[in-house]
Design a protein around this motif. Structure first.
Motif, PDB file in Angstrom:
ATOM      1  N   GLY A 172      37.187  38.541  20.585  1.00 39.04           N
ATOM      2  CA  GLY A 172      38.985  38.608  21.206  1.00 39.04           C
ATOM      3  C   GLY A 172      39.819  38.515  20.118  1.00 39.04           C
ATOM      4  N   GLY A 173      40.759  38.749  19.455  1.00 42.39           N
ATOM      5  CA  GLY A 173      41.766  39.736  21.006  1.00 42.39           C
ATOM      6  C   GLY A 173      41.712  39.303  21.709  1.00 42.39           C
ATOM      7  N   ASP A 174      43.620  39.798  22.518  1.00 45.03           N
ATOM      8  CA  ASP A 174      44.562  39.241  23.873  1.00 45.03           C
ATOM      9  C   ASP A 174      43.469  39.257  24.615  1.00 45.03           C
ATOM     10  N   HIS A 175      43.964  39.380  25.290  1.00 44.52           N
ATOM     11  CA  HIS A 175      42.979  39.019  27.109  1.00 44.52           C
ATOM     12  C   HIS A 175      43.882  40.587  27.520  1.00 44.52           C
ATOM     13  N   SER A 176      44.137  40.639  27.327  1.00 45.64           N
ATOM     14  CA  SER A 176      44.473  42.536  28.063  1.00 45.64           C
ATOM     15  C   SER A 176      42.874  43.559  28.200  1.00 45.64           C
ATOM     16  N   MET A 177      41.847  42.851  26.953  1.00 49.36           N
ATOM     17  CA  MET A 177      41.149  43.457  27.250  1.00 49.36           C
ATOM     18  C   MET A 177      39.719  43.195  28.408  1.00 49.36           C
ATOM     19  N   ALA A 178      39.919  42.053  28.848  1.00 52.63           N
ATOM     20  CA  ALA A 178      39.069  41.609  29.577  1.00 52.63           C
ATOM     21  C   ALA A 178      38.766  42.694  30.746  1.00 52.63           C
ATOM     22  N   ILE A 179      40.414  43.503  31.119  1.00 54.57           N
ATOM     23  CA  ILE A 179      39.955  44.520  32.357  1.00 54.57           C
ATOM     24  C   ILE A 179      38.963  45.577  31.431  1.00 54.57           C
ATOM     25  N   GLY A 180      38.560  45.355  30.434  1.00 53.42           N
ATOM     26  CA  GLY A 180      37.819  46.638  29.054  1.00 53.42           C
ATOM     27  C   GLY A 180      35.941  45.898  30.059  1.00 53.42           C
ATOM     28  N   THR A 181      36.153  44.368  29.647  1.00 58.78           N
ATOM     29  CA  THR A 181      34.692  44.095  29.035  1.00 58.78           C
ATOM     30  C   THR A 181      34.273  43.877  30.722  1.00 58.78           C
ATOM     31  N   VAL A 182      35.397  43.835  32.127  1.00 57.21           N
ATOM     32  CA  VAL A 182      34.590  43.381  32.961  1.00 57.21           C
ATOM     33  C   VAL A 182      34.911  45.063  33.941  1.00 57.21           C
ATOM     34  N   ALA A 183      35.252  45.837  33.956  1.00 59.92           N
ATOM     35  CA  ALA A 183      35.419  47.138  33.852  1.00 59.92           C
ATOM     36  C   ALA A 183      33.631  47.355  33.681  1.00 59.92           C
ATOM     37  N   GLY A 184      33.302  47.382  32.463  1.00 67.51           N
ATOM     38  CA  GLY A 184      32.339  47.266  31.648  1.00 67.51           C
ATOM     39  C   GLY A 184      30.810  47.008  32.213  1.00 67.51           C
ATOM     40  N   ALA A 185      30.788  45.492  32.596  1.00 66.99           N
ATOM     41  CA  ALA A 185      30.197  44.709  33.425  1.00 66.99           C
ATOM     42  C   ALA A 185      29.384  45.227  34.763  1.00 66.99           C
ATOM     43  N   ALA A 186      31.034  45.560  35.741  1.00 64.47           N
ATOM     44  CA  ALA A 186      31.016  44.769  37.677  1.00 64.47           C
ATOM     45  C   ALA A 186      30.860  46.907  37.336  1.00 64.47           C
ATOM     46  N   LYS A 187      29.921  47.256  36.767  1.00 64.15           N
ATOM     47  CA  LYS A 187      30.046  49.334  36.592  1.00 64.15           C
ATOM     48  C   LYS A 187      28.154  48.696  37.207  1.00 64.15           C
ATOM     49  N   HIS A 188      27.030  47.594  36.599  1.00 59.97           N
ATOM     50  CA  HIS A 188      25.974  46.727  36.445  1.00 59.97           C
ATOM     51  C   HIS A 188      26.007  46.474  37.847  1.00 59.97           C
ATOM     52  N   TYR A 189      27.078  45.215  38.339  1.00 60.33           N
ATOM     53  CA  TYR A 189      26.764  44.796  39.220  1.00 60.33           C
ATOM     54  C   TYR A 189      27.847  44.407  40.608  1.00 60.33           C
ATOM     55  N   GLN A 190      26.896  44.573  41.644  1.00 60.67           N
ATOM     56  CA  GLN A 190      28.264  45.611  42.447  1.00 60.67           C
ATOM     57  C   GLN A 190      29.386  44.118  43.200  1.00 60.67           C
ATOM     58  N   ASN A 191      28.584  43.054  43.296  1.00 57.94           N
ATOM     59  CA  ASN A 191      29.338  42.029  43.695  1.00 57.94           C
ATOM     60  C   ASN A 191      29.135  40.802  42.118  1.00 57.94           C
ATOM     61  N   MET A 192      29.710  40.828  41.571  1.00 59.36           N
ATOM     62  CA  MET A 192      29.891  40.406  40.153  1.00 59.36           C
ATOM     63  C   MET A 192      30.748  38.954  40.330  1.00 59.36           C
ATOM     64  N   GLY A 193      30.649  37.708  40.160  1.00 54.59           N
ATOM     65  CA  GLY A 193      31.074  36.501  39.768  1.00 54.59           C
ATOM     66  C   GLY A 193      31.678  36.640  38.655  1.00 54.59           C
ATOM     67  N   LEU A 194      32.951  35.777  38.369  1.00 60.31           N
ATOM     68  CA  LEU A 194      34.013  35.499  37.404  1.00 60.31           C
ATOM     69  C   LEU A 194      34.361  35.042  37.235  1.00 60.31           C
ATOM     70  N   ILE A 195      34.222  33.977  36.313  1.00 63.73           N
ATOM     71  CA  ILE A 195      34.684  32.581  35.675  1.00 63.73           C
ATOM     72  C   ILE A 195      35.636  32.964  35.087  1.00 63.73           C
ATOM     73  N   TRP A 196      36.948  32.726  35.132  1.00 62.81           N
ATOM     74  CA  TRP A 196      38.040  32.882  34.484  1.00 62.81           C
ATOM     75  C   TRP A 196      39.048  31.409  33.730  1.00 62.81           C
ATOM     76  N   TYR A 197      38.539  30.929  32.381  1.00 63.65           N
ATOM     77  CA  TYR A 197      39.017  29.884  31.612  1.00 63.65           C
ATOM     78  C   TYR A 197      40.495  30.046  31.208  1.00 63.65           C
ATOM     79  N   ASP A 198      41.144  29.391  31.431  1.00 63.05           N
ATOM     80  CA  ASP A 198      42.172  29.611  31.187  1.00 63.05           C
ATOM     81  C   ASP A 198      43.702  28.741  31.665  1.00 63.05           C
ATOM     82  N   ALA A 199      44.287  28.792  30.276  1.00 58.75           N
ATOM     83  CA  ALA A 199      45.426  28.032  31.345  1.00 58.75           C
ATOM     84  C   ALA A 199      46.660  28.287  31.460  1.00 58.75           C
ATOM     85  N   HIS A 200      46.303  29.788  32.339  1.00 60.26           N
ATOM     86  CA  HIS A 200      47.427  31.035  32.673  1.00 60.26           C
ATOM     87  C   HIS A 200      46.430  31.430  33.811  1.00 60.26           C
ATOM     88  N   GLY A 201      47.017  32.206  35.179  1.00 58.34           N
ATOM     89  CA  GLY A 201      46.080  33.053  36.005  1.00 58.34           C
ATOM     90  C   GLY A 201      46.171  34.381  34.970  1.00 58.34           C
TER      91      GLY A 201
END
Ligand SMILES: NC(=[NH2+])NCCC[C@H](N)C(=O)O
Ligand SMILES: [Mn+2]
Ligand SMILES: [Mn+2]
Length: 301
Positions: free
Chosen positions: A98-127
């Protein structure tokens, strides 16, 4: 153990999720820092699928000051989600730039389609846990983790046709040092695990990552890494739009990526918020490539 899958690079040159121009050039800057050759040299098969096409802000109007460019961001994130999902279907590892972090909405959606219980690490100064109601800026890059948890505007939370993408107990935020009031509330209400800079200093990065890996891999079937380069200290990564002093060091970040490589848990990753216009000699993009190498198993010896 390291990721053994072939890698597919996707560029997401989006700058609609925040107010500073230049972050749309992030994917180019990361590629220019020899990304593909570096991955290839690590022994991976790698392809570059090019960029998602993003309209420029000049061609658009802001209709809602609390959710700037909502419709356009939802549309391009939907496209990114489809692209990411297609990569996973082909048994490849999506690496999104990226690209600004709004893109994660898309990336996470695409990945989560395949994983019913997906873990997520958010490495960031912000929440990035704001909604249109709590955001001080109306910038959607500060809302993407909330949206992934199913909180916020339905166009963002229900991207890809389902919500939530991840559950609070499977999410860890690492490196936080600037949280808005509403975000602090939400963290407490949902019980999200946060390693702020206080914990990074107190426990050390080794322990922080041991616990992070334990939490995101416990009972999950996939793990996504969403790495905002502003998680690192601005002296190491000056090319970001919302720098916050007192960040994670270059060394600590390499350790974190090496530990993730050793764990073998990652199933997708994105490196976001690289803004070459604010950078010094492409330093931040070079750091991104160096961290990607460690994440993919590069060792000093
Ligand atoms: N992905 C980022 N860099 N986010 C910064 C968010 C800053 C602030 N919390 C906001 O909501 O506007
Ligand atoms: Mn950030
Ligand atoms: Mn962020």
């Amino acid at each position: 153990m390291i990721i053994k899958q072939p890698i597919s690079i996707i560029g997401m040159p989006i700058d609609l999720g925040q107010g500073r121009r230049g972050v749309d050039m992030g994917p180019s800057a990361i590629r220019y820092a020899a990304l593909q050759q570096t991955i290839c040299d690590l022994g991976y098969e790698v392809e570059d699928l090019g960029d998602i096409s993003i309209p420029s802000p000049e061609s658009l109007e802001i209709s809602d000051q609390n959710l700037k460019y909502l419709h356009e961001i939802a549309r391009v994130c939907e496209e990114l989600a489809g692209r990411v999902s297609g990569v996973i279907e082909r048994k490849r590892f999506p690496l999104v730039l990226g690209g600004d972090h709004s893109m994660a909405i898309g990336t996470v959606a695409g990945a989560a389609k395949h994983y019913q219980n997906m873990g997520l690490i958010w490495y960031d100064a912000h929440g990035d846990l704001n909604t249109g109601d709590t955001s001080p800026s109306g910038n959607i890059h500060g809302m993407s983790m909330a949206a992934s948890l199913g909180i916020g505007h339905p166009l963002l939370t229900h991207l890809g046709g389902f919500a939530p993408k991840v559950r609070p107990e499977n999410v860890v935020l690492v490196g936080a040092r600037e949280l808005d009031f509403g975000e602090q509330q939400l963290i407490r209400d949902l019980g999200i695990k946060v390693f702020t800079m206080h914990e990074v200093d107190r426990l050390g990065m080794a322990r922080v990552m041991e616990e992070t890996i334990q939490i995101v891999s416990n009972g999950t079937d996939g793990v996504h890494l969403s790495l905002d380069l502003d998680g690192l200290d601005p002296s190491d990564c000056p090319g970001v739009g919302t720098p916050v002093p007192g960040g994670i060091t270059y060394r600590e970040s390499h350790l974190a990526m090496e530990m993730l490589a050793d764990s073998g848990i990652l199933t997708s990753a994105e490196f976001v918020e690289v803004n070459p216009i604010l950078d010094q000699s492409n330093l931040t993009a070079k750091v991104a490539v160096a961290l990607i190498s460690s994440m993919l198993g590069k060792k000093i010896l």
